[in-house]
Scaffold this motif. Structure first.
Motif, PDB file in Angstrom:
ATOM      1  N   UNK A  75     -10.596  -5.901  -2.000  1.00  0.00           N
ATOM      2  CA  UNK A  75      -9.464  -5.701  -2.897  1.00  0.00           C
ATOM      3  C   UNK A  75      -8.233  -5.344  -2.098  1.00  0.00           C
ATOM      4  N   UNK A  76      -7.132  -5.832  -2.553  1.00  0.00           N
ATOM      5  CA  UNK A  76      -5.846  -5.542  -1.913  1.00  0.00           C
ATOM      6  C   UNK A  76      -4.794  -5.371  -2.984  1.00  0.00           C
ATOM      7  N   UNK A  77      -4.019  -4.329  -2.851  1.00  0.00           N
ATOM      8  CA  UNK A  77      -2.983  -4.034  -3.830  1.00  0.00           C
ATOM      9  C   UNK A  77      -1.811  -4.969  -3.597  1.00  0.00           C
ATOM     10  N   UNK A  78      -1.417  -5.784  -4.579  1.00  0.00           N
ATOM     11  CA  UNK A  78      -0.295  -6.702  -4.364  1.00  0.00           C
ATOM     12  C   UNK A  78       1.006  -5.939  -4.201  1.00  0.00           C
TER      13      UNK A  78
ATOM     14  N   UNK B  25       2.002  -0.800  11.123  1.00  0.00           N
ATOM     15  CA  UNK B  25       1.178   0.246  11.726  1.00  0.00           C
ATOM     16  C   UNK B  25       1.234   1.539  10.928  1.00  0.00           C
ATOM     17  N   UNK B  26       2.409   1.894  10.399  1.00  0.00           N
ATOM     18  CA  UNK B  26       2.554   3.165   9.689  1.00  0.00           C
ATOM     19  C   UNK B  26       2.090   3.113   8.245  1.00  0.00           C
ATOM     20  N   UNK B  27       1.692   1.949   7.764  1.00  0.00           N
ATOM     21  CA  UNK B  27       1.242   1.819   6.381  1.00  0.00           C
ATOM     22  C   UNK B  27      -0.186   2.345   6.265  1.00  0.00           C
ATOM     23  N   UNK B  28      -0.391   3.315   5.379  1.00  0.00           N
ATOM     24  CA  UNK B  28      -1.718   3.898   5.201  1.00  0.00           C
ATOM     25  C   UNK B  28      -2.623   3.020   4.356  1.00  0.00           C
ATOM     26  N   UNK B  29      -2.056   2.076   3.658  1.00  0.00           N
ATOM     27  CA  UNK B  29      -2.872   1.141   2.891  1.00  0.00           C
ATOM     28  C   UNK B  29      -3.031  -0.157   3.672  1.00  0.00           C
ATOM     29  N   UNK B  30      -3.703  -1.128   3.069  1.00  0.00           N
ATOM     30  CA  UNK B  30      -3.863  -2.431   3.711  1.00  0.00           C
ATOM     31  C   UNK B  30      -2.520  -3.149   3.657  1.00  0.00           C
ATOM     32  N   UNK B  31      -1.905  -3.425   4.793  1.00  0.00           N
ATOM     33  CA  UNK B  31      -0.590  -4.082   4.755  1.00  0.00           C
ATOM     34  C   UNK B  31      -0.715  -5.507   4.224  1.00  0.00           C
ATOM     35  N   UNK B  32       0.218  -5.941   3.406  1.00  0.00           N
ATOM     36  CA  UNK B  32       0.164  -7.324   2.908  1.00  0.00           C
ATOM     37  C   UNK B  32       0.374  -8.326   4.037  1.00  0.00           C
ATOM     38  N   UNK B  33      -0.094  -9.521   3.798  1.00  0.00           N
ATOM     39  CA  UNK B  33       0.016 -10.563   4.819  1.00  0.00           C
ATOM     40  C   UNK B  33       1.469 -10.903   5.123  1.00  0.00           C
TER      41      UNK B  33
ATOM     42  N   UNK C 191     -13.744  -5.943   8.074  1.00  0.00           N
ATOM     43  CA  UNK C 191     -12.774  -6.231   7.022  1.00  0.00           C
ATOM     44  C   UNK C 191     -12.375  -4.946   6.299  1.00  0.00           C
ATOM     45  N   UNK C 192     -11.084  -4.664   6.174  1.00  0.00           N
ATOM     46  CA  UNK C 192     -10.651  -3.472   5.439  1.00  0.00           C
ATOM     47  C   UNK C 192     -10.808  -3.668   3.936  1.00  0.00           C
ATOM     48  N   UNK C 193     -11.242  -2.633   3.275  1.00  0.00           N
ATOM     49  CA  UNK C 193     -11.425  -2.654   1.822  1.00  0.00           C
ATOM     50  C   UNK C 193     -10.847  -1.370   1.255  1.00  0.00           C
ATOM     51  N   UNK C 194      -9.946  -1.523   0.318  1.00  0.00           N
ATOM     52  CA  UNK C 194      -9.251  -0.384  -0.271  1.00  0.00           C
ATOM     53  C   UNK C 194      -9.809  -0.107  -1.648  1.00  0.00           C
ATOM     54  N   UNK C 195     -10.231   1.119  -1.884  1.00  0.00           N
ATOM     55  CA  UNK C 195     -10.790   1.525  -3.168  1.00  0.00           C
ATOM     56  C   UNK C 195     -10.561   3.016  -3.351  1.00  0.00           C
ATOM     57  N   UNK C 196      -9.997   3.374  -4.506  1.00  0.00           N
ATOM     58  CA  UNK C 196      -9.758   4.770  -4.877  1.00  0.00           C
ATOM     59  C   UNK C 196      -8.881   5.482  -3.845  1.00  0.00           C
ATOM     60  N   UNK C 197      -7.886   4.802  -3.331  1.00  0.00           N
ATOM     61  CA  UNK C 197      -6.954   5.422  -2.406  1.00  0.00           C
ATOM     62  C   UNK C 197      -7.437   5.567  -0.989  1.00  0.00           C
ATOM     63  N   UNK C 198      -8.654   5.129  -0.677  1.00  0.00           N
ATOM     64  CA  UNK C 198      -9.194   5.216   0.680  1.00  0.00           C
ATOM     65  C   UNK C 198      -9.575   3.826   1.166  1.00  0.00           C
TER      66      UNK C 198
END
Length: 452
Positions: free
Chosen positions: A90-93, A122-130, A252-259
């Motif tokens: 999952x990736x947050x749009x 680099x400084x983005x704590x979430x998965x950076x968009x493409x 592969x990074x996976x984002x769920x529940x803020x982590x």
């Protein structure tokens, strides 16, 4: 009443010189053209006190094509990739960055431009968009293309001569080197300028590697192609084998529940196969840079992988396999039609005879064609297959053999009558590596003048 004629004010000599210099720079380098909000061209040099400094903005906006789940074999998409348990990534749009233009009028602006583009990823704590990752790599490519352009080399030298304190900090130049450079002669200072230009190139290359190797970045085929373009423009293929390995094995990074969690990849999947055009560009970069270790590493992490071989089988064998599967049905229909054209035997017997004959003809012809394709050696120059290698392996690994053949021709003698006389540790290592792959370098009976 008519307005009195007012004589134009004379311009100072410094302003006239500045305008002439600016017009020349704008005409020779289109990358340095930018306008201020009032529509006039900006002035080179340090900004004046109290004036607003224009923010660095990328010259080319990254326009990424939208991809759905109906992707071709070998394409990767973080939205349709599954982990070990099969749950999708999952990736947050997020909104793509706006189109910006960069100020490349000084070394400071170049380094600041790269640093800001890198920090977005680099400084983005979430998965950076493409889009952000592509914008950072595009910034590296713009600076690399500007630095490596022969027409602007004198301007780069002039910029290095006028490095300010901010550029020195960004380039990590210590105070001891600065104090020594002031005491050097003209020849030594020219060598120092060349070393500083190489340091700028290293910094651009390292910035691109930090972006692509960040744990939260999912490497897609488009990002990998852009990274190879950056390193190819800089002539730095040292990191390409490692990035090819990360492309297939990076978690592969996976984002769920803020982590963010990381799922292990299967490097043998079809989607982890690198496109041949990307491999060819990376291999050409290693050959031009005369880096044998990088060239062999690129081949080992691309053509030799099971993912590439499986992807090749799916791409090139889908149509022949479908034809081979439909051949018996088409042969039976044709045999049934031919059985009605004769009266010497009953229709069932005639149908069976015609069916067996058609299948025998198609099978023998296809077998001869496959043997002829697998045993062809006209394309081989210096690297050929060792005796005993199965024909199916020769066909599946033909790209690997062709790449090693290309490397051998690039590192060996150009004259055919001197081929086979190469010596040295690098050449001995290459010969041993090719032998371990079931191939022979400079097979005697295939060399020119040795076929008798």
């Amino acid at each position: 009443m008519p307005r009195p004629i007012v004589a134009p004010r004379s311009r100072p000599l410094c302003q006239i010189c500045d305008s002439v210099i600016n017009r020349r720079l704008y005409s020779t380098n289109p990358l340095l053209r930018f306008r201020n909000p009032a529509g006039s061209r900006a002035h080179y040099g340090k900004p004046q006190l109290g004036a607003k400094t224009a923010q660095p903005r990328p010259l080319v906006s990254a326009v990424l094509p939208t991809r759905n789940s109906n992707s071709t074999p070998g394409s990767r998409n973080i939205h349709d990739t599954t982990g070990e348990r099969g749950d999708p990534v999952k990736q947050v749009p997020r909104a793509a960055p706006k189109s910006e233009r960069a100020e490349l009028s000084s070394i400071t602006n170049m380094m600041t431009y790269l640093e800001k583009s890198k920090l977005k990823v680099v400084s983005d704590r979430r998965i950076p968009p493409e889009a952000d990752v592509m914008a950072a790599l595009q910034a590296c490519y713009i600076v690399a293309d500007y630095i490596m352009d022969d027409t602007v080399k004198p301007q780069i030298t002039h910029m290095v001569n006028e490095l300010d304190s901010t550029a020195a900090e960004l380039l990590s130049l210590d105070s001891t080197s600065n104090s020594k450079s002031s005491e050097l002669s003209e020849d030594t200072s020219a060598a120092a300028i060349t070393a500083q230009v190489k340091q700028i190139i290293d910094m651009v290359s390292d910035t691109a590697y930090e972006v692509i190797s960040h744990p939260n970045v999912f490497i897609t085929s488009e990002l990998l192609e852009k990274y190879v373009s950056v390193q190819a423009r800089l002539g730095r293929p040292e990191s390409l084998p490692q990035v090819f390995q990360l492309y297939a094995s990076k978690p592969m990074p996976r984002e769920a529940a803020g982590s963010i969690s990381y799922a292990k990849q299967n490097p043998n999947r079809l989607a982890n196969a690198i496109q041949p055009k990307i491999i060819e560009k990376a291999l050409d970069t290693a050959i031009e840079a005369k880096n044998l270790d990088a060239a062999v590493g690129i081949i080992e992490n691309s053509y030799s992988k099971k993912a590439f071989i499986r992807n090749k089988v799916v791409r090139q064998c889908a149509l022949p396999l479908a034809t081979f599967t439909a051949a018996p049905i088409a042969a039976y229909i044709l045999a049934t039609s031919l059985s009605g054209l004769q009266e010497s035997m009953d229709n069932d017997t005639a149908t069976n005879v015609a069916f067996i004959g058609i299948l025998a003809y198609v099978g023998c012809t296809a077998s001869i064609g496959f043997v002829a394709m697998a045993t062809a050696n006209d394309q081989m120059k210096r690297v050929s297959w060792a005796p005993g290698v199965p024909l199916r392996m020769r066909w599946m690994r033909e790209d690997e053999r062709a790449a090693l053949d290309k490397v051998s021709c690039a590192w060996g003698f150009r004259e055919k009558w001197r081929q086979g006389e190469e010596e040295g540790p690098d050449w001995d290592s290459l010969r041993e590596y090719i032998g371990q792959k079931g191939m022979i370098l400079d097979r005697t009976e295939l060399m020119e003048g040795m076929d008798y």
